[in-house]
Design a protein around this motif. Structure first.
Motif, mmCIF file in Angstrom:
data_model
loop_
_atom_site.group_PDB
_atom_site.id
_atom_site.type_symbol
_atom_site.label_atom_id
_atom_site.label_comp_id
_atom_site.label_asym_id
_atom_site.label_seq_id
_atom_site.Cartn_x
_atom_site.Cartn_y
_atom_site.Cartn_z
ATOM 1 N N THR A 205 0.686 -1.126 0.030
ATOM 2 C CA THR A 205 0.169 -0.017 -0.020
ATOM 3 C C THR A 205 0.991 1.303 0.093
ATOM 4 O O THR A 205 0.428 2.249 -0.700
ATOM 5 C CB THR A 205 -0.924 0.061 1.043
ATOM 6 O OG1 THR A 205 -0.202 -0.062 2.449
ATOM 7 C CG2 THR A 205 -1.881 -1.193 1.281
ATOM 8 N N ALA A 206 2.032 1.338 0.694
ATOM 9 C CA ALA A 206 2.830 2.250 0.971
ATOM 10 C C ALA A 206 3.401 2.911 -0.508
ATOM 11 O O ALA A 206 3.575 3.823 -1.073
ATOM 12 C CB ALA A 206 3.972 2.309 1.698
ATOM 13 N N ALA A 207 3.816 1.783 -1.243
ATOM 14 C CA ALA A 207 4.561 2.116 -2.583
ATOM 15 C C ALA A 207 3.546 2.257 -3.625
ATOM 16 O O ALA A 207 3.687 3.174 -4.396
ATOM 17 C CB ALA A 207 5.176 0.793 -3.054
ATOM 18 N N TYR A 208 2.351 1.854 -3.401
ATOM 19 C CA TYR A 208 1.324 2.368 -4.382
ATOM 20 C C TYR A 208 1.035 3.663 -4.121
ATOM 21 O O TYR A 208 0.722 4.583 -5.219
ATOM 22 C CB TYR A 208 -0.040 1.599 -3.953
ATOM 23 C CG TYR A 208 -0.959 1.805 -5.079
ATOM 24 C CD1 TYR A 208 -1.192 0.805 -6.141
ATOM 25 C CD2 TYR A 208 -1.864 2.619 -5.151
ATOM 26 C CE1 TYR A 208 -2.255 1.015 -6.965
ATOM 27 C CE2 TYR A 208 -3.206 2.763 -6.114
ATOM 28 C CZ TYR A 208 -3.009 1.983 -7.275
ATOM 29 O OH TYR A 208 -4.160 2.029 -8.354
ATOM 30 N N GLY A 209 0.959 4.484 -2.974
ATOM 31 C CA GLY A 209 0.616 5.855 -2.881
ATOM 32 C C GLY A 209 1.754 6.519 -2.899
ATOM 33 O O GLY A 209 1.515 7.597 -3.678
#
Length: 331
Positions: A205-209
Motif C-alpha cells: 500500500t505504501a509503494a502504491y501511494g
C-alpha cells in the motif's frame, strides 16, 4: 544510536501491532522531516522535500517482528497459539513472551518422545494462572505477543530480538538525522512499513501511494560466518550487502549497478547477496503499478528469526553512508 536501537528492539511490535514502534520512530524523526502521514494500514510515510519537479526516491524498512497469536485458552488457563511470520518453533521452548497490555508468560512444551516431534501444536503459553476464567481476565483469543528479551551490546556487535528489521528502521532514522541541513535534488520518502513478516503487506500500500521512481528496502540477511553455516558469502563486519536476488525479487540491473558503483566511488565496503530463501519489502514494491526499479541494502545477521539476532555496528554505519550517498548521487 545504541540508546535509540535499544528502545526500538525492546518495543512490542508483532504484525498488526506496530503502534509502540511507530510512536518511537515518530518521536525520533519528527524534527527532521517536512511531512508525515500514517496510511490506512499503519505505515509511516515521512517526506524529506527536495526539488518539487524532481524524481521521487523511497527507502523502506519494516517495523513489525515475528510473533504469536492466541487461538485457545484451556480449562487450566494455558494458552495455545498460532505463529505470525517465519517463527522457528524450536527456538520458542522456555522463552518469555509479552502481550500488548504488559502481561508476561513463558512457553512450555508437552512431553515428547523425540524432539523431532516438536511442533507449534505441542507448545503452550503459561501466564501463571490456574484457570480459564483467570486467564481470560488477562488475555483473550486473538491477542498477540512477542518474545521478551533485553538489548545486549557485545562491543561492536549487538544482540537482540527483532533486529529484523528494527536495525533497518534505525538506519533510516540516522539517515534522516544526518540529512537535517541537506536539501536533496528530489523528494525522498522514508517509509516504515507494517506486516512485512506476514506477506509484505504494508509495503504494497505504501509503494502504491508514493509510487516512487526508485526504491531501496533496508533489511537483514543471513550471515554465513558461523560453524557449518548456510552456503552464502555474507559476513558480519565486512559491510552491508547489495542484494542480487532472493525469493521475492531479482534486483533491477540498473539499481544494482547504481548501488555498486556508488559504493565503489565512495570506498564504502559492501558484499553481494544471493539469498536462497526469504524476501524483503522490495519484493512487493518492485511490482507496484507498472513496476518500480527496486533494490535492497541488507545487514548481515546471525541467528535471524531467533530471540538473539546479532549484527555488527560497522555494517550499520556503512549502510547509513551508502544510503546517504545514494540520495546524493541519484539524478
Amino acid at each position: 544510536m545504541k540508546e535509540t536501537l535499544k528502545k526500538l528492539v525492546e518495543a512490542y511490535g508483532p504484525p498488526g501491532n506496530e503502534i509502540n514502534v511507530r510512536n518511537i520512530i515518530i518521536s525520533e524523526i519528527e524534527d527532521y522531516i517536512d511531512d508525515l502521514k500514517i496510511d490506512v494500514l499503519g505505515n509511516i510515510i515521512a517526506l524529506k522535500k527536495g526539488n518539487p519537479n524532481g524524481k521521487k526516491m523511497m527507502f523502506a524498512a519494516h517495523m513489525d517482528e515475528i510473533g504469536l497469536m492466541v487461538t485457545h485458552i484451556d480449562k487450566d488457563g494455558f494458552l495455545r497459539f498460532a505463529v505470525m511470520g517465519g517463527v522457528k518453533v524450536h527456538n520458542l521452548v522456555g522463552e518469555r513472551v509479552q502481550f500488548a497490555n504488559g502481561i508476561l508468560g513463558v512457553i512450555g512444551v508437552e512431553s515428547l518422545k523425540s524432539w523431532k516431534d516438536i511442533d507449534v501444536y505441542k507448545l503452550f503459553i503459561d501466564i501463571g494462572v490456574k484457570s480459564r476464567e483467570e486467564a481470560q481476565k488477562k488475555v483473550s483469543v486473538g491477542n498477540s505477543c512477542g518474545v521478551n528479551r533485553d538489548f545486549l551490546a557485545l562491543e561492536d556487535r549487538i544482540v537482540a530480538k527483532s533486529l529484523d528489521d528494527r536495525i533497518g528502521c534505525l538506519i533510516q532514522i540516522q539517515m534522516l538525522k544526518q540529512m537535517k541541513s541537506i536539501v536533496p535534488s528530489h523528494d525522498v520518502y522514508f517509509v516504515f512499513t507494517v506486516q512485512e513478516e506476514v506477506g509484505l503487506r504494508g509495503a504494497k500500500t505504501a509503494a502504491y501511494g508514493v509510487y516512487p521512481d526508485i526504491a531501496i528496502a533496508i533489511d537483514v540477511t543471513i550471515a554465513g560466518d558461523t560453524p557449518e553455516p548456510p552456503k552464502v558469502d555474507l559476513y558480519l563486519g565486512k559491510g552491508p550487502a547489495i542484494k542480487i536476488k532472493d525469493v521475492s525479487m531479482i534486483t533491477n540491473q540498473v539499481v544494482k549497478d547504481f548501488m555498486i558503483d556508488t559504493s565503489e566511488k565512495y570506498k564504502i565496503p559492501y558484499q553481494l547477496e544471493v539469498l536462497p530463501y526469504g524476501g524483503t519489502d522490495a519484493g512487493a514494491i518492485h511490482l507496484t503499478k507498472d513496476g518500480v526499479p527496486s533494490g535492497c541494502i541488507s545487514i548481515p545477521c546471525r541467528y535471524v528469526h531467533s530471540p538473539s539476532e546479532m549484527v555488527d555496528l560497522h555494517d550499520v554505519h556503512y549502510a547509513i553512508q551508502l544510503g546517504l550517498k545514494l540520495i546524493e548521487s541519484y539524478k
